[in-house]
Scaffold this active site. Structure first.
Site: not given
Ligand code: GDP
Ligand code: IMO
Ligand code: MG
Length: 425
Positions: A13, A16, A18, A39-41, A223, A304, A414
């Site tokens: 999280d 990545k 963005k 994953a959640g991007h 991840q 988180r 942001g």
């Molecule tokens: P990922 O899994 O690495 O792609 O990250 P996620 O999307 O799960 O979590 C990142 C969160 O931070 C998302 O809600 C993005 O929209 C937000 N985000 C990304 N870059 C920035 C930043 O520079 N500032 C703020 N405030 N939010 C951000």
């Molecule tokens: P992105 O790509 C944050 C964490 C879970 C748990 C551990 C194992 O959005 O960064 P799993 O379901 O993979 O067997 O869970 O890994 N986890 C993540 N934490 N971002 C993720 O993906 C994750 N994918 C798995 O919370 O601790």
């Molecule tokens: Mg994520």
């Protein structure tokens, strides 16, 4: 030439999605090489928010081919739902390619992920319950079903029979659950197969040809390094290799195909699920980070855990990935603090550790050694020029850069596509 890997260097999280999205603007192909819909991007484009779980980020650009590589585990139902959701929002998903060698997440994987977590009780990992671990386990024990099996009902049935026999014994006799019905699964997956068939391709060949033709290919990590099965905080990890090295096996390219390796790190740290997190903040500071940074999971909605930037873990991840550059995200969130901590070392039984202790017992029990820097109060969300960053923010970035050992090429201020500061390298 040139392949670019983009990887998380903390616990996931990092933002990545963005950063991948920005790079995909100049990229021919974006490949997911590991993980699944754990994953959640998140991508924010002109106020519209997209949360992608399986479909690679490049899907938002018409010139870009999104690829789900052989190293990914695919829940076909989730993939179809994601495609439908994107199409309903006017995104053309017809370019998506899906590797026939990718393994399928089956209903018993979901069930087993749930029951084993319950079974583990207080020792549970806090998985996303998406069936990731059980699907990779079957891949390793060679009783997994693959995407290409969807195309051959006979082979699918034969393989399912073998797998289900064992899984139903496990579910009923060990975990006291009801058995799953072979016919039901077959019918369901036949429908999925019919829907996904046009996407199934030799994705490794597509990627290799794109690289041979001099096109840019981006390997989108899910991840992060600290969740890597081999190098993360085992057993509190995911079941794949998110590090850049994983891109070779998971996409089907050689190490020489990857030229640039971009690490993404938040300006602080977060972690979802259980496991050691030495730089975890005290509850008051964590609360500010959660609220200001909207630190709730994109996939599971879980709050988180929040902490300060862990330079020891980041340096470890930088070495594992041979980072060529670092992108720091969410710097804007730190404007709420009058002083900012950075974990520069760990301490255990009077000994100081500048590098990650190789012994997990020490890592689990070590205390963070913090260095404290003055904060800034300016709102950074409109900054685009590095000269407009407050001097305390620049000092903070310089400290991180020095500790991690990779140049900071961009700083995100942001969630929006345009909220990025290009740093002079
Ligand atoms: P990922 O899994 O690495 O792609 O990250 P996620 O999307 O799960 O979590 C990142 C969160 O931070 C998302 O809600 C993005 O929209 C937000 N985000 C990304 N870059 C920035 C930043 O520079 N500032 C703020 N405030 N939010 C951000
Ligand atoms: P992105 O790509 C944050 C964490 C879970 C748990 C551990 C194992 O959005 O960064 P799993 O379901 O993979 O067997 O869970 O890994 N986890 C993540 N934490 N971002 C993720 O993906 C994750 N994918 C798995 O919370 O601790
Ligand atoms: Mg994520």
């Amino acid at each position: 030439m040139p392949g670019i890997a983009l990887v998380g260097i903390q616990w996931g999280d990092e933002g990545k999605g963005k950063v991948t999205d920005l790079l995909a603007g100049h990229t021919d192909t974006v490949v997911r090489y590991q993980g699944g819909n754990n994953a959640g991007h998140t991508i924010v484009v002109g106020g519209e928010r997209y949360a992608l779980h399986l479909v690679p980020t490049g899907v938002l650009y018409e010139h870009c081919t999104p690829v789900i590589g052989p190293g990914v585990v695919v829940d076909p139902q989730v993939l179809i739902e994601e495609i439908d959701t994107l199409e309903a929002r006017g995104i053309d998903v017809s370019r998506l390619l899906l590797s026939g060698n990718a393994h399928l997440i089956m209903p018993y994987h979901l069930e087993l992920d749930r029951v084993t977590e319950r079974w583990l009780g207080k020792n549970r990992l806090g998985t996303t319950k998406r069936g990731i671990g059980p699907a990779y386990a079957d891949k390793a024990t060679r009783i997994g079903l693959r995407v290409q099996d969807l195309l051959s009902p006979k082979i699918f049935a034969a393989k399912l029979e073998v797998a289900l026999k064992e899984k139903n014994l496990l579910l009923t006799r060990v975990y006291g659950r009801l058995p799953l019905e072979m016919d039901e699964i077959q019918d369901q997956y036949r429908t999925f197969g019919a829907r996904l068939a046009p996407l199934i391709a030799d994705t490794a060949l597509h990627v290799q040809r794109a690289l041979d033709a001099g096109k840019t290919v981006l390997f989108e990590g899910a991840q992060a390094a600290m969740l890597d099965l081999d190098h993360g905080t085992y057993p509190f990890v995911t079941s794949s290799n998110p590090i850049a090295g994983g891109a070779c096996a998971g996409a089907g390219v050689g190490p020489r195909d990857i030229e640039r390796i971009i690490g993404v790190a938040k300006a602080y740290c977060t972690r979802v699920g259980s496991g050691p997190f030495p730089s975890e903040a005290d509850p008051a500071d964590a609360e500010v980070l959660v609220e200001e940074g909207a630190e709730y999971g994109t996939t599971t909605g879980r709050r988180r855990r929040c902490g300060w930037f862990d330079a020891v873990a980041a340096r470890y991840a930088s070495r594992l990935n041979t980072l060529t550059e670092l992108v720091v995200t969410k710097l804007d969130v730190l404007s709420s603090f009058s002083s900012i901590k950075v974990c520069v070392a760990y301490e255990y039984e009077g000994r100081r550790y500048e590098e990650l202790p190789p012994n997990q017992t020490i890592f689990n029990k070590c205390r963070p050694v913090f260095e404290e820097l003055p904060g800034w109060s300016e709102d950074l969300t409109s900054v685009r020029d590095p000269d407009d960053l407050p001097k305390q923010a620049r000092s903070y970035l310089e400290l991180i850069e020095g500790l991690v050992g990779a140049p900071v090429s961009q700083v995100s201020v942001g969630p929006g596509r345009d909220q990025m500061v290009e740093m002079p390298v």
